[in-house]
Design a protein around this motif. Sequence first.
Motif, short mmCIF file in Angstrom:
data_model
loop_
_atom_site.label_atom_id
_atom_site.label_comp_id
_atom_site.label_asym_id
_atom_site.label_seq_id
_atom_site.Cartn_x
_atom_site.Cartn_y
_atom_site.Cartn_z
N ALA A 33 31.72 -111.01 -78.04
CA ALA A 33 31.99 -110.33 -76.76
C ALA A 33 31.53 -111.19 -75.59
O ALA A 33 32.24 -111.29 -74.57
N LEU A 36 34.01 -114.07 -75.09
CA LEU A 36 35.24 -113.61 -74.46
C LEU A 36 35.03 -113.34 -72.97
O LEU A 36 35.89 -113.66 -72.14
N ASP A 37 33.90 -112.76 -72.63
CA ASP A 37 33.60 -112.52 -71.22
C ASP A 37 33.45 -113.84 -70.46
O ASP A 37 33.93 -113.97 -69.33
N ALA A 70 36.93 -108.44 -74.81
CA ALA A 70 35.47 -108.34 -74.93
C ALA A 70 35.04 -106.88 -74.98
O ALA A 70 34.17 -106.51 -75.79
#
Length: 78
Positions: A33, A36-37, A70
């Motif tokens: 996550a 992805l952020d 995310a």
Amino acid sequence: MKKVVFVLAAAGLMSLAACSKQTPAENATDATANALDNAGENLEDLADNASTDAAAASLDNAADNAHDAADAVEDNKQ
């Protein structure tokens, strides 16, 4: 009496320590996550520096998709 208090205090501290540990799967989920952020943030920065409006819009859409992915990863965390 002192030994009983010591044992009870140690048991309490051990139970608190066990509650805060994450499993390797949870750590991997958090890392995914976060990655992805970070990718979404990078895409937003690229969009700010894009030479055309179409390129900026495309990069903004990709950034939104990365942030949504995310969020989905975090929502599916077990």
